[in-house]
Design an enzyme around this catalytic site. Structure first.
Site, PDB file in Angstrom:
ATOM      1  N   SER A 145       0.807  -1.228  -0.215  1.00 30.98           N
ATOM      2  CA  SER A 145      -0.168   0.248   0.103  1.00 30.98           C
ATOM      3  C   SER A 145       1.049   1.254  -0.075  1.00 30.98           C
ATOM      4  O   SER A 145       2.175   0.913   0.354  1.00 30.98           O
ATOM      5  CB  SER A 145      -0.771   0.154   1.259  1.00 30.98           C
ATOM      6  OG  SER A 145      -1.451   1.325   1.504  1.00 30.98           O
ATOM      7  N   TYR A 158      -1.426  -0.844  10.530  1.00 31.54           N
ATOM      8  CA  TYR A 158      -1.817  -1.061   9.126  1.00 31.54           C
ATOM      9  C   TYR A 158      -0.144  -0.816   8.402  1.00 31.54           C
ATOM     10  O   TYR A 158       0.237  -1.501   7.645  1.00 31.54           O
ATOM     11  CB  TYR A 158      -2.849  -0.257   8.462  1.00 31.54           C
ATOM     12  CG  TYR A 158      -3.126  -0.465   7.222  1.00 31.54           C
ATOM     13  CD1 TYR A 158      -3.616  -1.766   6.739  1.00 31.54           C
ATOM     14  CD2 TYR A 158      -2.778   0.663   6.184  1.00 31.54           C
ATOM     15  CE1 TYR A 158      -4.020  -1.779   5.381  1.00 31.54           C
ATOM     16  CE2 TYR A 158      -2.839   0.271   4.835  1.00 31.54           C
ATOM     17  CZ  TYR A 158      -3.696  -0.851   4.452  1.00 31.54           C
ATOM     18  OH  TYR A 158      -3.834  -0.997   3.072  1.00 31.54           O
TER      19      TYR A 158
END
Length: 195
Positions: A145, A158
């Site tokens: 990401s 995350y």
């Protein structure tokens, strides 16, 4: 039926839709691309690959059910451009729910590490030996990401997982290049959805 309560995505499915893991694939199958994980990233990766080349034989492997990945279960709450304030979230879902979204436990760390990084490790352990055995060269695409490059407020878990995926992929690229196996990292950014 227990899957519905895990995910905002699953909560929006029509009541009649069955949420159960399907039977395992046959022991030996041929595909052009295998995607490990049928969460948000895996499903969209398959969609765009198929759109780019409709002739590709793509398989998506998921231990649970489609949409079970971390993005599906956390409702993308740590996206930097989430269009909702904590006050609005509290108004819609209660103060406890809003507070839980900002607080993380050991279980939260374990869960996201197991999904986002553990899934990658499982794929590596499963597929790299097979790629090396057939000796024809191959290419691995791991999905991280932009959170694997940029720290984001409220997204410590995350971001940690995505930095780890990026680091793992970069090391694998160095280790596997001499054997003819390439490694890339796909790093999607924020996506507007109707959630």
């Amino acid at each position: 039926q227990h899957y519905r309560s895990l995910s905002l995505w699953h909560d929006t499915l029509p009541e009649g839709d069955v949420l159960e893991p399907r039977a395992s694939l046959p022991a030996s199958s041929d595909f052009d691309i295998a995607i490990v994980g049928a969460g948000f990233t895996g499903l969209w990766t398959a969609y765009y690959l198929a759109r780019h080349d409709p002739g590709l034989r793509i398989v998506i492997v998921e231990r649970e059910v489609a949409g079970f990945g971390a993005s599906g279960r956390n409702g993308a709450w740590c996206a930097p451009d989430l269009n909702i304030s904590m006050d609005r979230l509290a108004l819609l879902h209660g103060e406890d729910a809003a507070r839980r979204m900002q607080q993380a436990t050991y279980d939260d760390w374990d869960w996201q590490m197991s999904v986002n990084l553990g899934g990658m490790i499982n794929g590596i352990q499963t597929f790299i030996p097979r790629m090396l055995k057939h000796g024809l060269g191959a290419h691995i695409v791991n999905t991280a990401s932009m959170a694997g490059f940029l720290p984001l407020p409220g997204c410590a878990i995350y971001c940690t997982t995505k930095f780890a995926v990026r680091g793992l992929s970069e090391c694998l690229q160095l280790d596997l290049a001499p054997q003819g196996i390439g490694v890339s990292v796909l790093c999607p950014g924020a996506v507007n959805t109707n959630i």
